[in-house]
Design a protein around this motif. Structure first.
Motif, PDB file in Angstrom:
ATOM      1  N   ALA A   6      27.512  38.942  47.610  1.00  8.54           N
ATOM      2  CA  ALA A   6      26.156  38.797  48.164  1.00  8.54           C
ATOM      3  C   ALA A   6      25.917  37.372  48.664  1.00  8.54           C
ATOM      4  O   ALA A   6      25.219  37.166  49.661  1.00  8.54           O
ATOM      5  CB  ALA A   6      25.121  39.175  47.102  1.00  8.54           C
ATOM      6  N   LYS A   7      26.511  36.389  47.992  1.00  7.74           N
ATOM      7  CA  LYS A   7      26.304  34.986  48.387  1.00  7.74           C
ATOM      8  C   LYS A   7      27.382  34.485  49.346  1.00  7.74           C
ATOM      9  O   LYS A   7      27.367  33.305  49.714  1.00  7.74           O
ATOM     10  CB  LYS A   7      26.285  34.098  47.130  1.00  7.74           C
ATOM     11  N   GLY A   8      28.340  35.328  49.710  1.00  8.50           N
ATOM     12  CA  GLY A   8      29.396  34.919  50.642  1.00  8.50           C
ATOM     13  C   GLY A   8      30.301  33.834  50.085  1.00  8.50           C
ATOM     14  O   GLY A   8      30.705  32.912  50.796  1.00  8.50           O
ATOM     15  N   LEU A   9      30.664  33.938  48.810  1.00  8.48           N
ATOM     16  CA  LEU A   9      31.449  32.883  48.158  1.00  8.48           C
ATOM     17  C   LEU A   9      32.963  33.139  48.187  1.00  8.48           C
ATOM     18  O   LEU A   9      33.707  32.502  47.441  1.00  8.48           O
ATOM     19  CB  LEU A   9      31.001  32.750  46.692  1.00  8.48           C
ATOM     20  N   GLN A  10      33.416  34.013  49.072  1.00  9.11           N
ATOM     21  CA  GLN A  10      34.834  34.422  49.049  1.00  9.11           C
ATOM     22  C   GLN A  10      35.806  33.249  49.207  1.00  9.11           C
ATOM     23  O   GLN A  10      36.932  33.326  48.726  1.00  9.11           O
ATOM     24  CB  GLN A  10      35.104  35.465  50.162  1.00  9.11           C
ATOM     25  N   SER A  11      35.381  32.172  49.898  1.00 15.23           N
ATOM     26  CA  SER A  11      36.285  31.026  50.110  1.00 15.23           C
ATOM     27  C   SER A  11      36.005  29.879  49.153  1.00 15.23           C
ATOM     28  O   SER A  11      36.664  28.835  49.218  1.00 15.23           O
ATOM     29  CB  SER A  11      36.175  30.519  51.549  1.00 15.23           C
ATOM     30  N   ASP A  12      35.021  30.044  48.299  1.00  6.88           N
ATOM     31  CA  ASP A  12      34.706  29.048  47.276  1.00  6.88           C
ATOM     32  C   ASP A  12      35.938  28.883  46.363  1.00  6.88           C
ATOM     33  O   ASP A  12      36.597  29.869  46.043  1.00  6.88           O
ATOM     34  CB  ASP A  12      33.507  29.610  46.499  1.00  6.88           C
ATOM     35  N   PRO A  13      36.273  27.648  45.967  1.00  6.21           N
ATOM     36  CA  PRO A  13      37.495  27.433  45.169  1.00  6.21           C
ATOM     37  C   PRO A  13      37.571  28.307  43.906  1.00  6.21           C
ATOM     38  O   PRO A  13      38.659  28.731  43.508  1.00  6.21           O
ATOM     39  CB  PRO A  13      37.437  25.950  44.787  1.00  6.21           C
ATOM     40  N   TYR A  14      36.432  28.586  43.279  1.00  7.83           N
ATOM     41  CA  TYR A  14      36.452  29.433  42.074  1.00  7.83           C
ATOM     42  C   TYR A  14      36.893  30.856  42.427  1.00  7.83           C
ATOM     43  O   TYR A  14      37.645  31.494  41.682  1.00  7.83           O
ATOM     44  CB  TYR A  14      35.053  29.462  41.430  1.00  7.83           C
ATOM     45  N   TRP A  15      36.393  31.355  43.579  1.00  3.46           N
ATOM     46  CA  TRP A  15      36.572  32.772  43.908  1.00  3.46           C
ATOM     47  C   TRP A  15      37.793  33.077  44.769  1.00  3.46           C
ATOM     48  O   TRP A  15      38.292  34.202  44.773  1.00  3.46           O
ATOM     49  CB  TRP A  15      35.308  33.289  44.628  1.00  3.46           C
ATOM     50  N   LYS A  16      38.245  32.048  45.531  1.00  6.35           N
ATOM     51  CA  LYS A  16      39.294  32.290  46.526  1.00  6.35           C
ATOM     52  C   LYS A  16      40.559  32.964  45.948  1.00  6.35           C
ATOM     53  O   LYS A  16      41.043  33.941  46.520  1.00  6.35           O
ATOM     54  CB  LYS A  16      39.638  30.962  47.219  1.00  6.35           C
ATOM     55  N   PRO A  17      41.081  32.473  44.798  1.00  2.00           N
ATOM     56  CA  PRO A  17      42.307  33.111  44.287  1.00  2.00           C
ATOM     57  C   PRO A  17      42.118  34.590  43.955  1.00  2.00           C
ATOM     58  O   PRO A  17      43.078  35.357  43.953  1.00  2.00           O
ATOM     59  CB  PRO A  17      42.614  32.316  43.008  1.00  2.00           C
ATOM     60  N   PHE A  18      40.890  34.986  43.665  1.00  2.00           N
ATOM     61  CA  PHE A  18      40.603  36.397  43.395  1.00  2.00           C
ATOM     62  C   PHE A  18      40.498  37.177  44.714  1.00  2.00           C
ATOM     63  O   PHE A  18      41.210  38.171  44.915  1.00  2.00           O
ATOM     64  CB  PHE A  18      39.312  36.525  42.581  1.00  2.00           C
ATOM     65  N   PHE A  19      39.615  36.708  45.607  1.00  2.00           N
ATOM     66  CA  PHE A  19      39.395  37.464  46.852  1.00  2.00           C
ATOM     67  C   PHE A  19      40.645  37.498  47.728  1.00  2.00           C
ATOM     68  O   PHE A  19      40.856  38.451  48.477  1.00  2.00           O
ATOM     69  CB  PHE A  19      38.193  36.901  47.625  1.00  2.00           C
ATOM     70  N   ASP A  20      41.494  36.449  47.632  1.00  2.00           N
ATOM     71  CA  ASP A  20      42.714  36.413  48.446  1.00  2.00           C
ATOM     72  C   ASP A  20      43.674  37.554  48.120  1.00  2.00           C
ATOM     73  O   ASP A  20      44.590  37.830  48.891  1.00  2.00           O
ATOM     74  CB  ASP A  20      43.449  35.069  48.255  1.00  2.00           C
ATOM     75  N   GLY A  21      43.475  38.218  46.991  1.00  2.00           N
ATOM     76  CA  GLY A  21      44.331  39.362  46.672  1.00  2.00           C
ATOM     77  C   GLY A  21      44.051  40.569  47.550  1.00  2.00           C
ATOM     78  O   GLY A  21      44.888  41.491  47.617  1.00  2.00           O
ATOM     79  N   PHE A  22      42.894  40.608  48.208  1.00  2.00           N
ATOM     80  CA  PHE A  22      42.463  41.876  48.813  1.00  2.00           C
ATOM     81  C   PHE A  22      42.835  42.129  50.277  1.00  2.00           C
ATOM     82  O   PHE A  22      42.969  43.300  50.654  1.00  2.00           O
ATOM     83  CB  PHE A  22      40.960  42.087  48.573  1.00  2.00           C
TER      84      PHE A  22
END
Ligand code: DHB
Ligand code: FE
Length: 279
Positions: free
Chosen positions: A21-37
């Motif tokens: 919802a906040k568009g945090l896909q490239s945020d350092p915390y979230w990137k390693p998770f979203f990069d899997g998809f």
């Protein structure tokens, strides 16, 4: 006849909904998770499933502690997302496939799995977030069948029972006379514990062994009792039972299309795998 194109197994942490919802896909915390998809989406674009059968645990939205089916299958024409208390935005409703749902329920009951059939069902983050990770435009291109496993309140079904449910689910889907492609998702895990003295517990060594076992020793985790699995993975890590069901729908020999593992997302060791029947 229907064909299972593969399985997607993934964690389902509510905070993912907030990050989307906040568009945090490239945020350092979230990137390693979203990069899997992205590889998962590329795979989906190639295999083009018609239906997603989603194996997950309900977190108190349909079934509270007063009524807890061990296994339940949705048979509604539509599944709405309701807020079960995490305060994340709800997503658009999902199309059901009542005909396929009833075929699956009848086939599972004939196979001696006594299923609770649900002609009305709302769906929580464990169903919606994996869908939103696979199809970020949230224009769901598949019909859906929810399969709900009790990973919440003792007594839980054993890993062996869950693996066998998956095998029966695989037979049910394979005997569906329509020429359709089905992806099976299993959501939850990997190790995490949200409550009690061990809150924050994570077991990377076990998780990585479990992910390896999904590839070439799919019944490896069946040697553990549910109490042992809770000890090894946490009170919520035992959601990996949903992965066991999904894996059971595939033949013994599979090919890995994608895998990702990252600690932590919220309190959870997040795991992701895409497996296909071996060529
Ligand atoms: C978290 C993980 C879950 O599987 C869940 O259902 C709720 C919360 C978490 O790590 O915050
Ligand atoms: Fe959960």
């Amino acid at each position: 006849m229907a064909k299972i194109v593969g399985t997607i197994t993934t964690s389902h942490v509510p905070a993912i909904g907030g990050a989307i919802a906040k568009g945090l896909q490239s945020d350092p915390y979230w990137k390693p998770f979203f990069d899997g998809f992205p590889p998962v989406r590329e795979w989906l674009a190639k295999v083009k499933p018609d239906v997603a059968v989603i194996v997950y645990n309900d977190h108190g939205l349909n079934f509270f502690l007063d009524k807890m089916p061990t296994f339940a299958v949705g048979a509604a024409s539509e599944y709405r997302n309701a807020d079960e208390g995490w305060g994340i935005p709800t997503v658009a409703p999902f199309r059901g496939d009542p005909e396929l749902s009833w075929h699956i329920i009848e086939s599972l009951v004939a196979d001696e799995f006594d299923i609770v059939s649900c002609q009305e069902m709302v769906v929580d983050h464990a169903f919606t977030l994996p869908m939103a990770l696979c199809w970020p435009d949230q224009k769901w291109p598949v019909r859906t069948v929810p399969v709900v496993v009790n990973t919440v309140q003792a007594p839980l079904p054993s890993a062996r029972r869950c693996y066998k449910l998956g095998q029966a689910l695989g037979r049910a889907i394979a005997s569906w006379p329509k020429d359709e492609k089905v992806v099976v998702m299993g959501t939850g895990g990997l190790s995490h514990q949200l409550d009690g003295e061990r809150a924050g517990f994570i077991n990377k060594e076990f998780d990585l062994k479990f992910m390896d076992s999904m590839i070439d020793a799919p019944d490896w985790a069946t040697k553990y009792s549910t109490v042992e699995l809770v000890e090894l993975t946490g009170t919520q890590g035992v959601e990996l039972l949903n992965w066991m069901v999904a894996r059971g729908t595939l033949p013994e020999k599979v090919s890995k299309r994608q895998a990702n593992y990252h600690i932590p997302i919220s309190n959870t060791a997040s795991g992701l795998m895409v497996l296909e029947p071996a060529a």
